[in-house]
Design a protein around this motif. Structure first.
Motif, PDB file in Angstrom:
ATOM      1  N   LEU A   2       5.057   4.462   7.398  1.00  0.00           N
ATOM      2  CA  LEU A   2       4.723   3.294   6.598  1.00  0.00           C
ATOM      3  C   LEU A   2       5.513   2.081   7.071  1.00  0.00           C
ATOM      4  O   LEU A   2       6.740   2.111   7.087  1.00  0.00           O
ATOM      5  CB  LEU A   2       5.031   3.553   5.122  1.00  0.00           C
ATOM      6  N   PRO A   3       4.827   1.022   7.453  1.00  0.00           N
ATOM      7  CA  PRO A   3       5.529  -0.189   7.869  1.00  0.00           C
ATOM      8  C   PRO A   3       6.284  -0.819   6.697  1.00  0.00           C
ATOM      9  O   PRO A   3       5.861  -0.701   5.548  1.00  0.00           O
ATOM     10  CB  PRO A   3       4.409  -1.123   8.333  1.00  0.00           C
ATOM     11  N   GLU A   7       4.515  -0.823   2.919  1.00  0.00           N
ATOM     12  CA  GLU A   7       3.053  -0.831   2.811  1.00  0.00           C
ATOM     13  C   GLU A   7       2.612   0.408   2.046  1.00  0.00           C
ATOM     14  O   GLU A   7       3.353   1.386   1.950  1.00  0.00           O
ATOM     15  CB  GLU A   7       2.426  -0.822   4.212  1.00  0.00           C
ATOM     16  N   ARG A   8       1.409   0.397   1.517  1.00  0.00           N
ATOM     17  CA  ARG A   8       0.852   1.565   0.827  1.00  0.00           C
ATOM     18  C   ARG A   8       0.427   2.619   1.842  1.00  0.00           C
ATOM     19  O   ARG A   8       0.181   2.322   3.001  1.00  0.00           O
ATOM     20  CB  ARG A   8      -0.382   1.180  -0.005  1.00  0.00           C
ATOM     21  N   ARG A   9       0.310   3.859   1.374  1.00  0.00           N
ATOM     22  CA  ARG A   9      -0.208   4.928   2.225  1.00  0.00           C
ATOM     23  C   ARG A   9      -1.679   4.678   2.508  1.00  0.00           C
ATOM     24  O   ARG A   9      -2.333   3.899   1.827  1.00  0.00           O
ATOM     25  CB  ARG A   9      -0.023   6.270   1.523  1.00  0.00           C
ATOM     26  N   ASN A  10      -2.231   5.378   3.511  1.00  0.00           N
ATOM     27  CA  ASN A  10      -3.645   5.216   3.871  1.00  0.00           C
ATOM     28  C   ASN A  10      -4.580   5.503   2.702  1.00  0.00           C
ATOM     29  O   ASN A  10      -5.642   4.904   2.596  1.00  0.00           O
ATOM     30  CB  ASN A  10      -4.003   6.105   5.059  1.00  0.00           C
ATOM     31  N   ASP A  11      -4.192   6.432   1.817  1.00  0.00           N
ATOM     32  CA  ASP A  11      -5.044   6.750   0.673  1.00  0.00           C
ATOM     33  C   ASP A  11      -4.792   5.813  -0.515  1.00  0.00           C
ATOM     34  O   ASP A  11      -5.373   5.977  -1.579  1.00  0.00           O
ATOM     35  CB  ASP A  11      -4.874   8.217   0.249  1.00  0.00           C
ATOM     36  N   LEU A  34       5.798   8.567  -1.733  1.00  0.00           N
ATOM     37  CA  LEU A  34       5.962   9.261  -0.456  1.00  0.00           C
ATOM     38  C   LEU A  34       5.471  10.698  -0.514  1.00  0.00           C
ATOM     39  O   LEU A  34       5.295  11.338   0.515  1.00  0.00           O
ATOM     40  CB  LEU A  34       7.442   9.266  -0.047  1.00  0.00           C
ATOM     41  N   PHE A  35       5.263  11.205  -1.729  1.00  0.00           N
ATOM     42  CA  PHE A  35       4.952  12.618  -1.904  1.00  0.00           C
ATOM     43  C   PHE A  35       3.453  12.898  -1.882  1.00  0.00           C
ATOM     44  O   PHE A  35       2.630  12.003  -1.983  1.00  0.00           O
ATOM     45  CB  PHE A  35       5.552  13.131  -3.211  1.00  0.00           C
ATOM     46  N   SER A  36       3.119  14.171  -1.787  1.00  0.00           N
ATOM     47  CA  SER A  36       1.728  14.619  -1.716  1.00  0.00           C
ATOM     48  C   SER A  36       0.999  14.429  -3.032  1.00  0.00           C
ATOM     49  O   SER A  36       1.616  14.236  -4.081  1.00  0.00           O
ATOM     50  CB  SER A  36       1.685  16.107  -1.354  1.00  0.00           C
ATOM     51  N   GLU A  37      -0.303  14.540  -2.968  1.00  0.00           N
ATOM     52  CA  GLU A  37      -1.138  14.444  -4.170  1.00  0.00           C
ATOM     53  C   GLU A  37      -0.673  15.474  -5.196  1.00  0.00           C
ATOM     54  O   GLU A  37      -0.383  16.615  -4.865  1.00  0.00           O
ATOM     55  CB  GLU A  37      -2.596  14.707  -3.791  1.00  0.00           C
TER      56      GLU A  37
END
Length: 105
Positions: free
Chosen positions: A11-12, A57-61, A66-69
């Motif tokens: 993540l930038p 920045e936000r994750r692609n989803d 930072l953690f998983s769904e």
């Protein structure tokens, strides 16, 4: 919980790195304001929380963690290592940026 990430995203950052890491003795390490918080409390020594604020920045989803769904509120770390330095550091607050200076003993 999910057994590991399926893919890795870098993540930038946005803005400066002045709030990159704050190692607060009362809270534990905090990376990027609240982006990764590890409280180090005795009642939950492996708990970790994440909320991506304005420094990343936000994750692609589009999620803000930072953690998983399914782990948006936090997760339990499998392991955690702490590295220390022998020099003493002195922190001073300059506006909203913490500045660190090594103090020789």
């Amino acid at each position: 919980k999910s057994g590991g990430a399926k893919s890795v995203e870098k993540l930038p950052t946005r803005g400066g790195g002045g709030m990159a890491v704050d190692d607060d003795a009362s809270r534990g390490p905090v990376i990027g304001v609240e982006s990764l918080v590890i409280p180090l409390a005795e009642r939950a020594p492996k708990a970790a929380k994440s909320r991506l604020g304005s420094y990343f920045e936000r994750r692609n989803d589009g999620t803000r963690t930072l953690f998983s769904e399914g782990e948006e509120k936090g997760t339990e770390l499998k392991s955690f290592r702490v590295y220390t330095a022998s020099a003493r550091e002195e922190k001073t607050l300059d506006g909203i940026i913490w500045k660190t200076r090594v103090v020789e003993e």
